[in-house]
Design a protein around this motif. Sequence first.
Motif, PDB file in Angstrom:
ATOM      1  N   HIS A  39       5.378  -0.579  -5.893  1.00 21.67           N
ATOM      2  CA  HIS A  39       4.926  -1.573  -6.880  1.00 21.67           C
ATOM      3  C   HIS A  39       5.613  -1.259  -8.204  1.00 21.67           C
ATOM      4  N   VAL A  42       3.332   0.450 -10.909  1.00 25.19           N
ATOM      5  CA  VAL A  42       2.474   1.588 -10.554  1.00 25.19           C
ATOM      6  C   VAL A  42       3.265   2.881 -10.717  1.00 25.19           C
ATOM      7  N   PHE A  43       2.877   3.697 -11.688  1.00 24.68           N
ATOM      8  CA  PHE A  43       3.585   4.954 -11.964  1.00 24.68           C
ATOM      9  C   PHE A  43       5.075   4.652 -12.193  1.00 24.68           C
ATOM     10  N   SER A  68       2.474  -0.588  -3.124  1.00 18.77           N
ATOM     11  CA  SER A  68       2.627   0.776  -3.648  1.00 18.77           C
ATOM     12  C   SER A  68       2.422   1.803  -2.543  1.00 18.77           C
ATOM     13  N   ALA A  69       2.757   3.061  -2.868  1.00 20.34           N
ATOM     14  CA  ALA A  69       2.529   4.157  -1.922  1.00 20.34           C
ATOM     15  C   ALA A  69       1.044   4.242  -1.560  1.00 20.34           C
ATOM     16  N   GLN A 111       2.249  12.361  -7.466  1.00 19.45           N
ATOM     17  CA  GLN A 111       3.247  13.240  -8.092  1.00 19.45           C
ATOM     18  C   GLN A 111       2.841  14.714  -8.045  1.00 19.45           C
ATOM     19  N   ALA A 154       4.734   8.319   2.950  1.00 23.88           N
ATOM     20  CA  ALA A 154       4.930   7.026   3.607  1.00 23.88           C
ATOM     21  C   ALA A 154       6.356   6.927   4.134  1.00 23.88           C
ATOM     22  N   ALA A 179       8.788  15.946  -3.350  1.00 27.69           N
ATOM     23  CA  ALA A 179       8.697  15.251  -4.635  1.00 27.69           C
ATOM     24  C   ALA A 179       8.067  13.872  -4.475  1.00 27.69           C
ATOM     25  N   LEU A 180       8.078  13.347  -3.249  1.00 28.29           N
ATOM     26  CA  LEU A 180       7.492  12.018  -3.030  1.00 28.29           C
ATOM     27  C   LEU A 180       6.161  12.077  -2.285  1.00 28.29           C
ATOM     28  N   THR A 182       2.091  12.412  -1.714  1.00 26.15           N
ATOM     29  CA  THR A 182       0.836  12.054  -2.386  1.00 26.15           C
ATOM     30  C   THR A 182      -0.291  12.780  -1.663  1.00 26.15           C
TER      31      THR A 182
HETATM   32  C1  SAM Z   1       7.327   7.526  -9.943  1.00 23.92           C
HETATM   33  S1  SAM Z   1       6.053   7.289  -8.757  1.00 23.92           S
HETATM   34  C2  SAM Z   1       6.545   5.747  -8.094  1.00 23.92           C
HETATM   35  C3  SAM Z   1       5.456   5.011  -7.352  1.00 23.92           C
HETATM   36  C4  SAM Z   1       5.877   3.644  -6.846  1.00 23.92           C
HETATM   37  N1  SAM Z   1       6.147   2.738  -7.954  1.00 23.92           N
HETATM   38  C5  SAM Z   1       4.826   3.004  -5.942  1.00 23.92           C
HETATM   39  O1  SAM Z   1       4.369   1.905  -6.228  1.00 23.92           O
HETATM   40  O2  SAM Z   1       4.473   3.618  -4.922  1.00 23.92           O
HETATM   41  C6  SAM Z   1       6.442   8.494  -7.543  1.00 23.92           C
HETATM   42  C7  SAM Z   1       5.197   8.977  -6.841  1.00 23.92           C
HETATM   43  O3  SAM Z   1       4.718   7.950  -5.989  1.00 23.92           O
HETATM   44  C8  SAM Z   1       4.248   8.504  -4.772  1.00 23.92           C
HETATM   45  N2  SAM Z   1       5.175   8.104  -3.704  1.00 23.92           N
HETATM   46  C9  SAM Z   1       6.379   7.543  -3.818  1.00 23.92           C
HETATM   47  N3  SAM Z   1       6.953   7.342  -2.616  1.00 23.92           N
HETATM   48  C10 SAM Z   1       6.063   7.826  -1.708  1.00 23.92           C
HETATM   49  C11 SAM Z   1       6.054   7.939  -0.304  1.00 23.92           C
HETATM   50  N4  SAM Z   1       7.101   7.523   0.430  1.00 23.92           N
HETATM   51  N5  SAM Z   1       4.963   8.465   0.294  1.00 23.92           N
HETATM   52  C12 SAM Z   1       3.905   8.890  -0.425  1.00 23.92           C
HETATM   53  N6  SAM Z   1       3.857   8.825  -1.761  1.00 23.92           N
HETATM   54  C13 SAM Z   1       4.921   8.294  -2.394  1.00 23.92           C
HETATM   55  C14 SAM Z   1       4.289  10.024  -4.940  1.00 23.92           C
HETATM   56  O4  SAM Z   1       3.031  10.457  -5.449  1.00 23.92           O
HETATM   57  C15 SAM Z   1       5.424  10.173  -5.924  1.00 23.92           C
HETATM   58  O5  SAM Z   1       5.361  11.417  -6.588  1.00 23.92           O
END
Ligand code: SAM
Length: 204
Positions: A39, A42-43, A68-69, A111, A154, A179-180, A182
């Motif tokens: 999204h 979102v973050f 979003s995630a 994050q 995800a 890093a990605l 949750t």
């Molecule tokens: C900068 S934010 C971006 C979020 C993104 N805009 C969304 O709507 O999901 C990055 C964070 O989103 C979450 N995230 C992003 N990709 C993910 C994935 N593939 N699986 C789980 N969490 C994810 C994690 O917490 C990660 O540290």
Amino acid sequence: MHDLYAVEKERTQTYEEMVERVLKPVREGSEVCFVSYGHPGVFAQPMHEAVRRARAEGYQATMLPAISAEDCLFADLGVDPGNAGCQSFEATDFLVYARTFDTRSALVLWQIGVIAEKGFKKQFDAWSLAGLEVLRDRLLEFYPASHEVQIYDAAQYVCCDPVIARVDLGRMLEAKIGALSTLYVPPTATAQPDREMVRKLGLA
Ligand SMILES: C[S@@+](CC[C@H](N)C(=O)[O-])C[C@H]1O[C@@H](n2cnc3c(N)ncnc32)[C@H](O)[C@@H]1O
């Protein structure tokens, strides 16, 4: 936009450059579509800022919603935020501001792999193990070490499955955290109804 990230460069600087890169063709008269993963609101501070700045300069700008995630998490982990409520925090914010939360509702922490990291690293693994330790210890003040949590990644491509690690909170750092990732912390117990409120609402 990925070329704007650099080791030793603060992400706030990178985000500012992203906003300006998007606005440059807008100012030159182009119709611009800024696409992000998940999204866009979102973050995702640069997307909000790009829309805000474009509007402030008199251009028409619209943000469209997307998945979003956290939306993926609800589907992949099979949890419904409507059942006991769901609290969602950015992990560093959660720690720094000692956020108040209810262990009888679900907790989603974003994050977790980049806690207190202002810069950028190239690795897919968590950028800060020290930050993860601080987070685990903070959560252990509220949940038993045996409470099972889920580290959620995800699928990023249609051909892949999500990666879900179920692990006791006390052993959270043994799971693969990137890093990605949750973190999903399920409720500890079922909440007991407030009898006075039940009566007031005529639900008895
Ligand atoms: C900068 S934010 C971006 C979020 C993104 N805009 C969304 O709507 O999901 C990055 C964070 O989103 C979450 N995230 C992003 N990709 C993910 C994935 N593939 N699986 C789980 N969490 C994810 C994690 O917490 C990660 O540290």
